[in-house]
Scaffold this active site. Structure first.
Site, PDB file in Angstrom:
ATOM      1  N   VAL A  47      -1.782  -9.604 -11.048  1.00 27.76           N
ATOM      2  CA  VAL A  47      -2.446  -9.104 -12.160  1.00 27.76           C
ATOM      3  C   VAL A  47      -1.572  -8.746 -13.266  1.00 27.76           C
ATOM      4  O   VAL A  47      -0.820  -7.793 -13.021  1.00 27.76           O
ATOM      5  CB  VAL A  47      -3.366  -7.955 -11.626  1.00 27.76           C
ATOM      6  CG1 VAL A  47      -4.091  -7.234 -12.952  1.00 27.76           C
ATOM      7  CG2 VAL A  47      -4.470  -8.273 -10.503  1.00 27.76           C
TER       8      VAL A  47
ATOM      9  N   ASP B 265      -4.628   4.591  -3.864  1.00 29.14           N
ATOM     10  CA  ASP B 265      -3.541   5.317  -4.491  1.00 29.14           C
ATOM     11  C   ASP B 265      -3.538   5.151  -5.936  1.00 29.14           C
ATOM     12  O   ASP B 265      -2.784   6.007  -6.593  1.00 29.14           O
ATOM     13  CB  ASP B 265      -2.162   4.503  -3.889  1.00 29.14           C
ATOM     14  CG  ASP B 265      -1.965   5.028  -2.580  1.00 29.14           C
ATOM     15  OD1 ASP B 265      -2.757   5.767  -2.062  1.00 29.14           O
ATOM     16  OD2 ASP B 265      -0.865   4.698  -1.958  1.00 29.14           O
TER      17      ASP B 265
ATOM     18  N   GLY C 298      -5.330  -4.164  -0.503  1.00 31.30           N
ATOM     19  CA  GLY C 298      -5.103  -2.914   0.507  1.00 31.30           C
ATOM     20  C   GLY C 298      -6.384  -2.445   1.076  1.00 31.30           C
ATOM     21  O   GLY C 298      -7.457  -3.117   1.233  1.00 31.30           O
ATOM     22  N   PHE C 299      -6.014  -1.057   1.602  1.00 24.14           N
ATOM     23  CA  PHE C 299      -7.404  -0.415   2.309  1.00 24.14           C
ATOM     24  C   PHE C 299      -8.717  -0.402   1.250  1.00 24.14           C
ATOM     25  O   PHE C 299      -9.831  -0.521   1.796  1.00 24.14           O
ATOM     26  CB  PHE C 299      -6.922   0.899   2.646  1.00 24.14           C
ATOM     27  CG  PHE C 299      -5.891   0.817   3.771  1.00 24.14           C
ATOM     28  CD1 PHE C 299      -6.347   0.516   5.104  1.00 24.14           C
ATOM     29  CD2 PHE C 299      -4.595   1.293   3.618  1.00 24.14           C
ATOM     30  CE1 PHE C 299      -5.541   0.626   6.374  1.00 24.14           C
ATOM     31  CE2 PHE C 299      -3.886   1.336   4.633  1.00 24.14           C
ATOM     32  CZ  PHE C 299      -4.020   0.926   6.083  1.00 24.14           C
ATOM     33  N   GLY C 300      -8.189   0.000   0.174  1.00 23.27           N
ATOM     34  CA  GLY C 300      -9.433   0.321  -1.016  1.00 23.27           C
ATOM     35  C   GLY C 300     -10.132  -1.231  -1.379  1.00 23.27           C
ATOM     36  O   GLY C 300     -11.308  -1.215  -1.269  1.00 23.27           O
TER      37      GLY C 300
ATOM     38  N   GLU D  46       8.802  10.427   9.026  1.00 21.46           N
ATOM     39  CA  GLU D  46       8.432   9.138  10.318  1.00 21.46           C
ATOM     40  C   GLU D  46       9.591   8.384  10.320  1.00 21.46           C
ATOM     41  O   GLU D  46       9.916   7.643  11.362  1.00 21.46           O
ATOM     42  CB  GLU D  46       7.394   8.440   9.812  1.00 21.46           C
ATOM     43  CG  GLU D  46       5.936   9.264  10.065  1.00 21.46           C
ATOM     44  CD  GLU D  46       4.572   8.893   9.565  1.00 21.46           C
ATOM     45  OE1 GLU D  46       4.780   7.602   8.782  1.00 21.46           O
ATOM     46  OE2 GLU D  46       3.616   9.094  10.203  1.00 21.46           O
TER      47      GLU D  46
HETATM   48  C1  LIG Z   1       5.384   4.330   4.543  1.00 18.32           C
HETATM   49  C2  LIG Z   1       4.222   4.799   4.506  1.00 18.32           C
HETATM   50  C3  LIG Z   1       3.477   5.373   5.507  1.00 18.32           C
HETATM   51  C4  LIG Z   1       2.161   5.670   5.170  1.00 18.32           C
HETATM   52  N1  LIG Z   1       1.567   6.570   6.572  1.00 18.32           N
HETATM   53  C5  LIG Z   1       0.057   6.667   6.265  1.00 18.32           C
HETATM   54  C6  LIG Z   1      -0.408   7.449   7.357  1.00 18.32           C
HETATM   55  O1  LIG Z   1       0.161   7.541   8.514  1.00 18.32           O
HETATM   56  N2  LIG Z   1      -1.726   7.344   7.096  1.00 18.32           N
HETATM   57  C7  LIG Z   1      -2.662   7.258   6.164  1.00 18.32           C
HETATM   58  O2  LIG Z   1      -3.592   7.566   6.000  1.00 18.32           O
HETATM   59  N3  LIG Z   1      -1.709   6.711   4.965  1.00 18.32           N
HETATM   60  C8  LIG Z   1      -0.517   6.512   5.041  1.00 18.32           C
HETATM   61  N4  LIG Z   1       0.223   6.105   3.948  1.00 18.32           N
HETATM   62  C9  LIG Z   1      -0.543   5.820   2.978  1.00 18.32           C
HETATM   63  C10 LIG Z   1      -1.587   4.615   2.655  1.00 18.32           C
HETATM   64  O3  LIG Z   1      -1.179   3.595   3.345  1.00 18.32           O
HETATM   65  C11 LIG Z   1      -2.060   4.403   1.284  1.00 18.32           C
HETATM   66  O4  LIG Z   1      -2.679   5.625   0.812  1.00 18.32           O
HETATM   67  C12 LIG Z   1      -2.855   3.038   1.112  1.00 18.32           C
HETATM   68  O5  LIG Z   1      -2.338   2.052   1.672  1.00 18.32           O
HETATM   69  C13 LIG Z   1      -3.634   3.098  -0.292  1.00 18.32           C
HETATM   70  O6  LIG Z   1      -4.324   2.065  -0.206  1.00 18.32           O
HETATM   71  P1  LIG Z   1      -4.743   1.022  -1.605  1.00 18.32           P
HETATM   72  O7  LIG Z   1      -5.679  -0.008  -1.214  1.00 18.32           O
HETATM   73  O8  LIG Z   1      -4.799   2.215  -2.665  1.00 18.32           O
HETATM   74  O9  LIG Z   1      -3.328   0.646  -2.061  1.00 18.32           O
HETATM   75  P2  LIG Z   1      -2.391  -0.615  -1.129  1.00 18.32           P
HETATM   76  O10 LIG Z   1      -2.653  -0.430   0.220  1.00 18.32           O
HETATM   77  O11 LIG Z   1      -1.003  -0.136  -1.592  1.00 18.32           O
HETATM   78  O12 LIG Z   1      -2.852  -1.887  -1.451  1.00 18.32           O
HETATM   79  C14 LIG Z   1      -2.655  -2.281  -3.173  1.00 18.32           C
HETATM   80  C15 LIG Z   1      -2.754  -3.823  -2.928  1.00 18.32           C
HETATM   81  O13 LIG Z   1      -2.625  -4.530  -4.191  1.00 18.32           O
HETATM   82  C16 LIG Z   1      -1.650  -5.537  -4.362  1.00 18.32           C
HETATM   83  N5  LIG Z   1      -1.261  -5.332  -5.728  1.00 18.32           N
HETATM   84  C17 LIG Z   1      -0.292  -4.551  -6.290  1.00 18.32           C
HETATM   85  N6  LIG Z   1      -0.214  -4.654  -7.592  1.00 18.32           N
HETATM   86  C18 LIG Z   1      -0.561  -6.131  -7.766  1.00 18.32           C
HETATM   87  C19 LIG Z   1      -0.610  -6.927  -8.980  1.00 18.32           C
HETATM   88  N7  LIG Z   1      -0.054  -6.478  -9.997  1.00 18.32           N
HETATM   89  N8  LIG Z   1      -1.380  -7.941  -8.745  1.00 18.32           N
HETATM   90  C20 LIG Z   1      -2.075  -8.175  -7.608  1.00 18.32           C
HETATM   91  N9  LIG Z   1      -1.912  -7.522  -6.358  1.00 18.32           N
HETATM   92  C21 LIG Z   1      -1.335  -6.348  -6.695  1.00 18.32           C
HETATM   93  C22 LIG Z   1      -0.449  -4.910  -3.230  1.00 18.32           C
HETATM   94  O14 LIG Z   1      -0.040  -6.338  -2.662  1.00 18.32           O
HETATM   95  C23 LIG Z   1      -1.514  -4.453  -2.123  1.00 18.32           C
HETATM   96  O15 LIG Z   1      -1.973  -5.331  -1.318  1.00 18.32           O
HETATM   97  C24 LIG Z   1       1.292   5.439   3.906  1.00 18.32           C
HETATM   98  C25 LIG Z   1       2.234   4.963   2.940  1.00 18.32           C
HETATM   99  C26 LIG Z   1       3.429   4.507   3.305  1.00 18.32           C
HETATM  100  C27 LIG Z   1       4.049   3.843   1.944  1.00 18.32           C
END
Ligand SMILES: Cc1cc2nc3c(=O)[nH]c(=O)nc-3n(C[C@H](O)[C@H](O)[C@H](O)COP(=O)(O)OP(=O)(O)OC[C@H]3O[C@@H](n4cnc5c(N)ncnc54)[C@H](O)[C@@H]3O)c2cc1C
Length: 427
Positions: A88, A309, A22-24, A179
């Protein structure tokens, strides 16, 4: 895919294992571009999901490939990154090893936990079976096809409208709920009104249910009022101070006893960190989030970083816990990656300093809200432009940015949603 090996045998560069694309995860991998290390990124999907645009996919404004991007494609130019698709299953912090559903386990020298969060139904009866969360690409596609099927069915049998077939209840008055409700109302009153001219539009209701006394509680009162009015103008019914008690395929029951006939319920009411966090053997914070130190490492494990997240990150400037946002995840991922690069060079890690570009939500076409960290607010068209520029910056490639720009501009001019088709794969 190269054979993943277990163990540290033979001379090899240090391995940085990044869990989640994801973003992180992407931010961390990119920040390791020049590091003398083998970076391995594992995600259960072979694409990166741009969650802020899921509701646009769900309401036919964007196509799947505009919201998901192939993960491997993002690292064609970064030779030290290998991408694998797998789930994972567990992380052994003591043994510095990660277990997967299919691949052999992998040892690591440094680990980035970036697995994000998933929906939390808080035990609401019937929700896991019948509600539609809005957290993954699959969620958005499932929802879009479900809604299209409901309209096609009601077109053939108008009696279904009386049973609430076209009604949608959206749970949660935060950004996801607001939204989704706004976009749905525009789809209903715009394209669907033209697609199904015989359908009684006034009986296809979008209802937003929020447990608290206002929408968008993290925003100032003027924004809350603006959002409520903007949704009502789009035809959304707003129910405040009510909790959803149970969900069935055709009814939503509220705690007060009120029943809403609706064949569709969108769940935008809560998140919990990836279940992998529960198995780490650490004391977790609210929502099962992993506590990150100022440099984003986790207690007792300077070689492990938690971002996005899944992480409980306290802003060193304000002492506030940072919200679960794409911009927080991306910047934290970049800091974790940069810290690992520093440690690899024998330097000290540095604390994470979040640059807050404002909290935002869209309500509909040319209607959004923004609150900057010093308290200034923006509403309407100007906020929509600010939302667009901040989110374009989050998109992973220049190509994605260009595609999104074209789609948004086109939709702005024509009000058209190209995704209104259902494809059966069982014919
Ligand atoms: C509907 C919606 C709208 C949003 N709107 C906004 C916005 O307008 N602006 C904003 O800044 N933020 C917004 N957010 C929040 C933002 O999208 C999240 O904070 C962000 O995506 C978090 O990034 P991350 O890398 O922590 O997790 P994620 O983007 O969720 O990435 C996690 C990754 O881990 C992978 N994963 C999970 N579990 C496993 C596993 N067991 N094994 C292997 N891979 C796994 C997933 O496939 C995913 O690709 C929104 C969120 C949602 C749901």
């Amino acid at each position: 895919m190269g054979e993943p090996e277990v163990g540290h045998e033979g001379a090899r560069r240090p391995r940085v294992l990044i869990l989640g694309g994801g973003f992180g995860g992407i931010g961390a991998a990119r920040a390791l571009k020049d590091a003398e290390a083998d970076v391995v990124l594992v995600d259960e999907h072979n694409y990166h999901t741009f969650q802020p645009l899921l509701y646009q996919l769900a309401t036919d404004l964007l196509e799947t490939s505009e919201v998901g991007h192939p993960l491997r494609d993002l690292f064609h130019e970064q030779a030290n990154v290998a991408v694998h698709q797998d789930s994972v299953t567990a992380v052994d912090l003591g043994g510095r090893r990660v277990h997967f559903a299919e691949m052999a386990s992998l040892d690591y020298d440094y680990l980035v936990l970036a697995l994000g969060a998933r929906v939390n139904f808080f035990g609401t009866e019937g929700a896991s079976e019948h509600a539609f969360p809005m957290y993954t690409l699959a969620d958005a596609v499932r929802f879009k096809e479900h809604v299209l099927r409901k309209w096609e069915a009601a077109d053939k049998d108008p009696a279904l409208v009386d049973d609430g077939a076209l009604n949608v209840v959206v749970v949660g008055g935060g950004p996801t709920g607001v939204e989704s409700a706004g976009a749905l109302a525009e789809l209903y009153r715009g394209d669907f009104a033209k697609d199904y001219p015989g359908m009684p539009q006034e009986r296809a209701r979008v209802t937003l249910v929020e447990a608290g006394p206002a929408l968008l509680t993290m925003f100032k009162a003027d924004i809350q009022k603006y959002a409520k009015k903007a949704l009502e103008e789009r035809g959304v019914d707003i129910v405040l101070g009510e909790i959803v008690e149970s969900v069935s395929p055709s009814r939503v029951t509220l705690k007060s006893g009120r029943t809403l006939p609706a064949h569709t319920l969108v769940w935008g009411a809560g998140l919990q960190a990836s279940p992998v966090a529960d198995g780490l053997g650490l004391a977790l914070e609210k929502g099962s989030r992993v506590v990150a130190a100022p440099d984003l490492s986790i207690e007792g494990h300077p070689e492990v970083f938690a971002v996005g997240d899944i992480a409980w990150i306290t802003d060193t400037k304000t002492n506030r816990v940072l919200p679960q946002l794409g911009s927080v995840a991306l910047q934290a991922g970049e800091r974790a990656g940069a810290n690992i690069a520093r440690l690899l060079e024998g330097k000290e890690s540095e604390p994470f300093a979040y640059v807050d570009k404002g909290t935002m939500a869209t309500i509909g076409r040319a209607s959004a809200v923004v609150q900057f960290h010093r308290g200034r607010t923006l509403k309407g068209k100007a906020a929509s432009l600010a939302w667009g520029s901040v989110h374009l910056a989050l998109l992973s490639t220049g190509e994605d940015r260009a595609k999104a720009m074209i789609e948004w501009t086109w939709a702005g001019f024509t009000h058209e949603r190209p995704g209104r088709i259902t494809v059966r794969t069982d014919e």
